[in-house]
Design an enzyme around this catalytic site. Structure first.
Site, short mmCIF file in Angstrom:
data_model
loop_
_atom_site.label_atom_id
_atom_site.label_comp_id
_atom_site.label_asym_id
_atom_site.label_seq_id
_atom_site.Cartn_x
_atom_site.Cartn_y
_atom_site.Cartn_z
N LYS A 124 0.83 -1.21 0.00
CA LYS A 124 0.00 0.00 0.00
C LYS A 124 0.86 1.26 0.00
CE LYS A 124 -4.25 -2.07 1.43
NZ LYS A 124 -3.78 -3.45 1.64
C1 LIG Z 1 -4.39 -4.57 0.97
C2 LIG Z 1 -3.61 -5.83 0.85
C3 LIG Z 1 -3.97 -6.85 -0.08
C4 LIG Z 1 -5.21 -6.74 -0.96
O1 LIG Z 1 -5.11 -5.77 -1.95
P1 LIG Z 1 -6.42 -5.24 -2.72
O2 LIG Z 1 -5.98 -4.06 -3.48
O3 LIG Z 1 -7.42 -4.87 -1.64
O4 LIG Z 1 -6.93 -6.35 -3.58
C5 LIG Z 1 -3.17 -7.96 -0.18
N1 LIG Z 1 -2.08 -8.12 0.61
C6 LIG Z 1 -1.70 -7.17 1.51
C7 LIG Z 1 -0.51 -7.41 2.36
C8 LIG Z 1 -2.44 -6.00 1.66
O5 LIG Z 1 -2.08 -5.07 2.57
#
Ligand SMILES: *Cc1c(COP(=O)(O)O)cnc(C)c1O
Length: 486
Positions: A124
């Site tokens: 993120k």
């Molecule tokens: C947010 C997240 C996901 C999922 O990603 P999306 O964009 O919601 O599909 C997968 N793995 C981790 C570690 C995350 O923080």
């Protein structure tokens, strides 16, 4: 470049206008009027670009209303080896999203693209760091301020706080369930001492936090007076920032544009893989986009059957890949819009049906809402599912075969990717977090602690800055007002 709503609201907006907002007025999500295309010549030229140069090349196609020199300064400031420094010892931080080959046998190759080297050790950061700089830039231009108010159960809240800390014109009020996050995640957030970051531990569970956010957001007069905004995963700028690393992964894994690659993506809200879909629509030679889910398999079910059925809270499992624990996928509507050839009236009707009846059916079977499922293959989508026992097995196998530790979400991706390998087409798995964040499961799988990047050794011992509050919306509103002075 103008943006339109997936549900047909026609007042067009530019990139800067949708940057600070969330949903379109009709409840839809914003998409560009058409996807900008990338030519073969451009793609060749991009092969030698640094990550920051590549980010500028992609972003300027979507944000034509921001002067190029300003956008360049923002990309240069965001994508540095200093910000994405938590690489493994053998990797080069300047690459930002280094690729490593896990296996290359029988013409089948599996690669891992590291997206979790930013400040909070999860992918993120790739988008949120850019968002922080874009927000600061836009707010300064209009002499405006913004108060970000949200709820988190872990990754999103910390990525937002690390992106917004110390930024002029921005405050962050982040709710989290008191004593329910892991010690590591709690320490990551609560050890921030920046005066513009407010951690509010709510005596309750994550749903209580979300209910408080909804209650405050529904008070439109208060929301506008307090200049409240969000940074959730439907934010368009976050999606665009993620498009960049699909290009980087492709360019790193190939030597010419005749080659194709596939991606497998650990998925929750469909934000990450939606960016892959957009890269493919722009002309990037992606063969397959494989959606990997955990026990919460809403998306796997759709891509196997054409039936989209959101889950109730009681059917949403708390798993050991918690950032993929979702009941409905908030970015999914963007793909459905493309699948239905941009028929906004049908998109609006289908997502109304999600609210009233809990889902829709595009399988083409008796009584279904459409037969677009037969077109899924044109978009390259496939899917698979991984459960707790698979995660443990995969974490052990990856350590044994390749000598590295992967986190639980990435393990879900690798498990599913191995089921979708094709001869002659490299498969890139996106690594979405570092294992230190999910140490309990690493201990369960390997009988030892996950390695921690430098600087995180004693994070739990740092002084913490947070307040505890009960689930009282009136108190919450008063707290925000007191600190914004608005
Ligand atoms: C947010 C997240 C996901 C999922 O990603 P999306 O964009 O919601 O599909 C997968 N793995 C981790 C570690 C995350 O923080």
């Amino acid at each position: 470049m103008h943006y339109v709503s997936t549900r047909g609201h026609t007042a067009q907006q530019n990139f800067s206008e949708i940057l600070l907002g969330g949903l379109a007025p009709d409840g839809g999500l914003y998409l560009p009027q058409c996807y900008p295309q990338v030519t073969a010549d451009e793609l060749n030229a991009w092969r030698t670009f640094s990550y920051a140069e590549l980010a500028l090349a992609v972003l300027k196609k979507f944000a034509s209303d921001i002067p190029e020199a300003d956008l360049k300064a923002i990309c240069d400031k965001t994508y540095t080896g200093e910000v994405y420094r938590n690489t493994r010892p053998e990797q080069d931080a300047a690459q930002i999203t280094p690729l490593r080959v896990l296996t290359d046998a029988d013409g089948k190759s599996l690669l891992l693209q590291a997206l979790s080297n930013g400040p909070t050790l999860a992918f993120k950061d790739m988008a949120m760091q850019l968002l922080g700089n874009l927000f600061e830039y836009t707010l300064a231009k209009h002499d405006a301020e913004l108060n970000i108010f949200g709820a988190t159960s872990g990754d999103t809240g910390s990525a937002a706080e690390y992106a917004m800390r110390g930024k002029k014109g921005i405050r962050v009020f982040m709710l989290s369930p008191h004593k329910k996050m892991s010690a590591f995640q709690t320490a990551q957030m609560f050890s921030l001492q920046d005066p513009n970051i407010y951690n509010i531990a709510v005596d309750g569970v994550f749903d209580d936090c979300q209910d408080m956010v909804k209650a405050v957001s529904n008070d439109l007069e208060y929301k506008s007076r307090q200049k409240i905004g969000t940074v959730n995963s439907i934010n368009w700028a976050r999606v665009v920032a993620q498009v960049v690393y699909y290009f980087r992964g492709y360019l790193s894994a190939t030597s010419n544009n005749q080659q194709k690659v596939s991606f497998t993506v650990p998925s929750g809200n469909f934000g990450n893989i939606c960016a892959g879909h957009i890269a493919r629509m722009m002309g990037l030679p992606i063969d397959k986009l494989v959606v990997a889910t955990n026990e919460n398999d809403v998306l796997d079910e759709f891509f196997r059957t054409g039936v989209y059925r959101v889950r109730k809270s009681a059917e949403t499992w708390h798993t050991t890949s918690p950032s993929m624990d979702i009941s409905k996928a908030s970015n999914f509507e963007r793909f459905i819009f493309d699948l239905l050839d941009g028929d906004a009236a049908r998109v609006a009707a289908l997502f109304k049906k999600v609210e009233t009846e809990g889902g829709f059916d595009l399988s083409g079977g008796p009584g279904s809402d459409g037969d677009e499922f037969k077109k899924i293959a044109h978009f390259g989508f496939e899917s698979g599912k991984s459960v707790h026992a698979d995660r443990l097995t995969t974490i052990r196998q990856v350590e044994k075969n390749y000598g590295i530790t992967v986190d639980t979400h990435t393990a879900d991706g690798i498990k599913v990717a191995l089921e979708h390998l094709q001869t002659g087409v490299p498969m890139i798995v996106l690594e979405t977090a570092l294992p230190a964040k999910f140490n309990e499961t690493i201990q369960e799988a390997l009988g030892r602690d996950a390695e921690r990047p430098a600087g995180f050794e004693n994070i739990e011992a740092l002084p913490q800055r947070f307040i505890v509050m009960d689930t009282d919306v009136v108190k919450m509103k008063a707290f925000i007002a007191e600190h914004t002075g608005l």
